[in-house]
Every structure is written in C-alpha cells, then in structure tokens.
Design a protein around this motif. Sequence first.
Motif, PDB file in Angstrom:
ATOM      1  N   GLN A 145       1.007  -1.250  -0.035  1.00  0.00           N
ATOM      2  CA  GLN A 145      -0.335  -0.541  -0.113  1.00  0.00           C
ATOM      3  C   GLN A 145       0.769   1.320  -0.064  1.00  0.00           C
ATOM      4  OE1 GLN A 145      -2.717  -0.114   3.439  1.00  0.00           O
ATOM      5  NE2 GLN A 145      -2.879  -2.203   2.721  1.00  0.00           N
ATOM      6  N   VAL A 146       2.211   1.239   0.700  1.00  0.00           N
ATOM      7  CA  VAL A 146       3.134   2.055   0.697  1.00  0.00           C
ATOM      8  C   VAL A 146       4.454   0.935   0.158  1.00  0.00           C
ATOM      9  CG1 VAL A 146       2.185   3.512   2.125  1.00  0.00           C
ATOM     10  CG2 VAL A 146       3.727   1.876   2.851  1.00  0.00           C
ATOM     11  N   SER A 147       5.018   2.675  -0.019  1.00  0.00           N
ATOM     12  CA  SER A 147       6.671   2.168  -0.647  1.00  0.00           C
ATOM     13  C   SER A 147       7.517   2.113  -0.018  1.00  0.00           C
ATOM     14  CB  SER A 147       7.059   3.703  -1.937  1.00  0.00           C
ATOM     15  OG  SER A 147       7.411   4.744  -1.242  1.00  0.00           O
ATOM     16  N   LYS A 148       8.631   1.525   0.361  1.00  0.00           N
ATOM     17  CA  LYS A 148      10.177   1.567   0.669  1.00  0.00           C
ATOM     18  C   LYS A 148      10.297   2.935   1.306  1.00  0.00           C
ATOM     19  CE  LYS A 148      11.427  -2.771  -0.873  1.00  0.00           C
ATOM     20  NZ  LYS A 148      11.092  -2.775  -2.262  1.00  0.00           N
ATOM     21  N   PHE A 149       9.996   3.756   0.729  1.00  0.00           N
ATOM     22  CA  PHE A 149      10.227   4.792   0.868  1.00  0.00           C
ATOM     23  C   PHE A 149       9.794   5.224   2.294  1.00  0.00           C
ATOM     24  CE2 PHE A 149       9.965   9.576   0.687  1.00  0.00           C
ATOM     25  CZ  PHE A 149      11.647   9.957   1.024  1.00  0.00           C
ATOM     26  N   ALA A 150       8.104   5.250   1.982  1.00  0.00           N
ATOM     27  CA  ALA A 150       7.178   5.583   3.090  1.00  0.00           C
ATOM     28  C   ALA A 150       7.117   4.595   4.377  1.00  0.00           C
ATOM     29  CB  ALA A 150       6.020   5.408   1.956  1.00  0.00           C
TER      30      ALA A 150
END
Length: 220
Positions: free
Chosen positions: A186-191
């Motif tokens: 649902q979200v990136s590794k960065f998030a």
Amino acid sequence: MEVEVKVRLPDSTSHQKLSTLLSPFYTKTLLQENVFFDGSDSQLSSNLAVLRLRFITTADHCVLSLKAKPVISQGISRAQELEEPMDPTLGRACIAEPWRLLSLTDSAIVERVKQEFGVSGLVCLGGFRNVRSVYDWQGLKIEVDETNFDFGTCYEVECETADPERDKKLIERFLEENGIGFEYSQVSKFAVFRSGKLPFLVCPTSGKKKKKISSSLGYF
C-alpha cells in the motif's frame, strides 16, 4: 512510466520459503544502498516526488533517479521515473555535501528538480539497505527483497511488467498454491522509511497480523 506488481510478505519464514521455491530460476543477488534527498523546504516530498541515489555494491554501480506522480492500487504501482548513471565516488560525495547534486550541469534529473519543483538547496534524508534476489520465472523478472531499516526488516516481491493484471494473477496463484501469505503493498519502501515503523499485514492465506503504518502517508 514504471509499472510494477508489488506484494508484501509477512516474515522471514515466508521470504525463505519463496526463495527456496524460486531457486531453480535464480539469476543474481543485488546488494543495494538507497539514499534519499529532499529540497530544503520539502519541495519534493510535498509534491509526492522522490530523489534517490542507489548504490549497487555488488557491481560498484550508482544510479540517480527521480520518481513522481505515483499511483498504487490493488498491488499495482505506477509512477513516472527518470534514471541516470552516476560515478559512485561522486555519489558518495553528494551524500556528504548535497549541494554537489545541484551543481551537475549535464543531468536532466537535476534540471527537472530545479525547474519543475523549484529546488535551490538539498538535504540528505538518509536511507536503508536492500538485498534483492532476482529470478527469471515464467518469462517474468521476479525481484524478492529483504529491506533492512534501522527499526526492522520487511519483505516484498516486485515485478516490473507491461501487463500488470495478468502478471499479478500469476504471482498470486503461485504464492497461494504454495501456502505463502501475502498482502498488496500500500505504500513504498520510502514511506516505510519515513514513518519509522514497519507495515501491518493481514495475510489472506495465514491471517497473521503485523505492525501497520497508515496508508495516509501516501505512496512516497
């Protein structure tokens, strides 16, 4: 436009089981170090854009990338992406002195960062390391990631594709048939990195629960 299938695995046991099943199709392992930058007034993050230096230590290789205008839904990620190779020594110098990035005169990425996003100063946000195992499976390049943050480790399967709906079904079926729990990313590794905590997973094949980060953080 980069289009990827992205699913998260619940734990190291699932990661190891999948890696074992895919071992006949193994091609290589990439040791990646990801370092991120933002404008001094958060111009990039406020516009859902990410500027990243990626060092691939197994190949003494460095890539500068800019991702923007992300959309992720039901395990399919779409984002604009620009990439440029960079000398690793210069990349390391940019971490210590971020102003060096903005001084590059032959970079289309740097020009876009300055012109489109109005960035006149950069700050280094830090980053994380990723162990990426790559497999050639069913005509697809499957990437199985073990991502190491300061606060823990998470596991993800990625597949860049021109037919995401078809390929997502192939990956889902393989995981389900082998009893490997998963959930759509649902979200990136960065998030995850910026949140400072690991994501929460309710895996459809196992029902096990893990820690969660809010999807309100956005994809980047």
